[in-house]
Design an enzyme around this catalytic site. Sequence first.
Site, PDB file in Angstrom:
ATOM      1  N   ASP A   1     -36.012 -72.698 -30.980  1.00 42.65           N
ATOM      2  CA  ASP A   1     -35.096 -71.688 -31.530  1.00 42.65           C
ATOM      3  C   ASP A   1     -35.866 -70.370 -31.536  1.00 42.65           C
ATOM      4  OD1 ASP A   1     -33.005 -70.397 -32.792  1.00 42.65           O
ATOM      5  OD2 ASP A   1     -33.371 -71.291 -34.766  1.00 42.65           O
TER       6      ASP A   1
ATOM      7  N   HIS B   1     -28.428 -75.274 -40.684  1.00 46.51           N
ATOM      8  CA  HIS B   1     -27.397 -74.912 -39.707  1.00 46.51           C
ATOM      9  C   HIS B   1     -26.722 -76.201 -39.226  1.00 46.51           C
ATOM     10  CE1 HIS B   1     -25.106 -72.634 -37.012  1.00 46.51           C
ATOM     11  NE2 HIS B   1     -26.029 -72.148 -36.206  1.00 46.51           N
TER      12      HIS B   1
ATOM     13  N   GLN C   1     -24.388 -76.478 -35.999  1.00 46.26           N
ATOM     14  CA  GLN C   1     -25.148 -76.431 -34.748  1.00 46.26           C
ATOM     15  C   GLN C   1     -25.669 -77.822 -34.397  1.00 46.26           C
ATOM     16  OE1 GLN C   1     -25.743 -73.787 -32.588  1.00 46.26           O
ATOM     17  NE2 GLN C   1     -26.399 -75.510 -31.355  1.00 46.26           N
TER      18      GLN C   1
ATOM     19  N   ARG D   1     -21.213 -68.040 -43.507  1.00 48.91           N
ATOM     20  CA  ARG D   1     -22.561 -67.806 -42.965  1.00 48.91           C
ATOM     21  C   ARG D   1     -23.227 -66.804 -43.893  1.00 48.91           C
ATOM     22  NH1 ARG D   1     -24.519 -66.603 -36.863  1.00 48.91           N
ATOM     23  NH2 ARG D   1     -24.294 -68.856 -36.912  1.00 48.91           N
TER      24      ARG D   1
ATOM     25  N   CYS E   1     -30.114 -73.435 -29.668  1.00 51.45           N
ATOM     26  CA  CYS E   1     -28.824 -73.087 -30.263  1.00 51.45           C
ATOM     27  C   CYS E   1     -28.258 -71.773 -29.743  1.00 51.45           C
ATOM     28  CB  CYS E   1     -28.957 -73.043 -31.780  1.00 51.45           C
ATOM     29  SG  CYS E   1     -30.031 -71.719 -32.383  1.00 51.45           S
TER      30      CYS E   1
ATOM     31  N   ARG F   1     -19.950 -76.792 -29.721  1.00 51.24           N
ATOM     32  CA  ARG F   1     -19.637 -76.260 -31.058  1.00 51.24           C
ATOM     33  C   ARG F   1     -18.122 -76.282 -31.281  1.00 51.24           C
ATOM     34  NH1 ARG F   1     -23.257 -72.698 -33.548  1.00 51.24           N
ATOM     35  NH2 ARG F   1     -21.751 -72.799 -35.264  1.00 51.24           N
TER      36      ARG F   1
HETATM   37  N1  NVA Z   1     -32.498 -69.734 -36.628  1.00 53.28           N
HETATM   38  C1  NVA Z   1     -31.584 -68.747 -36.105  1.00 53.28           C
HETATM   39  C2  NVA Z   1     -30.339 -69.409 -35.591  1.00 53.28           C
HETATM   40  C3  NVA Z   1     -29.366 -68.468 -34.967  1.00 53.28           C
HETATM   41  C4  NVA Z   1     -28.092 -69.161 -34.551  1.00 53.28           C
HETATM   42  C5  NVA Z   1     -31.261 -67.726 -37.178  1.00 53.28           C
HETATM   43  O1  NVA Z   1     -31.101 -68.116 -38.337  1.00 53.28           O
HETATM   44  O2  NVA Z   1     -31.175 -66.542 -36.855  1.00 53.28           O
HETATM   45  N1   CP Z   2     -25.931 -70.836 -32.402  1.00 50.99           N
HETATM   46  C1   CP Z   2     -25.243 -69.995 -33.205  1.00 50.99           C
HETATM   47  O1   CP Z   2     -24.966 -70.274 -34.362  1.00 50.99           O
HETATM   48  O2   CP Z   2     -24.875 -68.841 -32.594  1.00 50.99           O
HETATM   49  P1   CP Z   2     -24.239 -67.562 -33.303  1.00 50.99           P
HETATM   50  O3   CP Z   2     -25.303 -66.988 -34.213  1.00 50.99           O
HETATM   51  O4   CP Z   2     -23.897 -66.628 -32.180  1.00 50.99           O
HETATM   52  O5   CP Z   2     -23.036 -67.990 -34.078  1.00 50.99           O
END
Ligand code: NVA
Ligand code: CP
Length: 292
Positions: A204, A85, A88, A58, A244, A272
């Site tokens: 989101d 992502h 997800q 990540r 998500c 997930r």
């Molecule tokens: N779009 C959000 C998703 C979090 C799981 C982010 O990147 O923070």
């Molecule tokens: N939806 C998701 O990826 O959650 P986290 O950021 O908690 O991993």
Amino acid sequence: MIFEKPSLRTRLSFEAGMTQLGGHAIYLGPADIGLGTRESIADVAKVTSSMVDLIMARTFKHMSIVELAKHSTVPVINGLSDLEHPCQILADVMTIWEVYGKLEGLKIAYVGDCENNVTHSLALASALLGMDFVAAGPRGYHMDKKVVGQAKEILRLSGSSHRTRNAQDDKRALKSLARSSSASVKQVVDPKEAVNGADVVVTDTWVSMGDEAEKAKRLKLFKPYQVTPKLMALAHKQAIFLHCLPAYRGNEVTAAVIDGPQSLVFQEAENRLHVQKALMLWLVNKSAIKGR
Ligand code: NVA
Ligand code: CP
């Protein structure tokens, strides 16, 4: 598991999933590695892949994951970048499948920040799976043009392969044409236009990880894109709501929607775990065959 950003679901689902499969997952947090700062991404990839079977990362920059994959000898899974992502969206697609028993021909509406990892992966998945995808967001926060181009290319290729089959097999071609006529990827400004008749409504956070400096501007700009019961009423009567998580009630969605009967956000979160177990098995088996 390399994390440059916080996580609940991604860390838990990969770690619990790997344990359930009889393996072991190692968490490397933001302070542990210093991807590209303490050590080059290429060196991290070479060292890590000499000791493990899979890497999940990540990152802030999407190119960091691409660079990891370039130098890794084991599969690298995108656990979220600023561009995509995909894990997800595997869970989202699984949830939609559980409800509808099909994907092709369904209309998916995404409302809010469209220049966002979730939106991009949803657009690409919709093109691949024959779903009709419409994203609504304010100007300046639309989907990345390159991603839209990629999605359109997928649609074009699936359309042309359908046409090739058309000459060979009328029945199959008819089915395929039905798919290519309903599948599309579209960006609009009006949230009502996107949600109208949708089978699935998705949103989101308005402030993704890395966007914090723009928080005040975003909270104001995205206000007309809040998913409310009134907006949901424009969707198909049986439509489901997905997010998500983490969610910010009162911003991108009201509590009435996310905690209401159309919301499947916790089934989506649980998925997930299931879908990533399948992904890990598939990748490990695939790379074992390749290595033989
Ligand atoms: N779009 C959000 C998703 C979090 C799981 C982010 O990147 O923070
Ligand atoms: N939806 C998701 O990826 O959650 P986290 O950021 O908690 O991993």
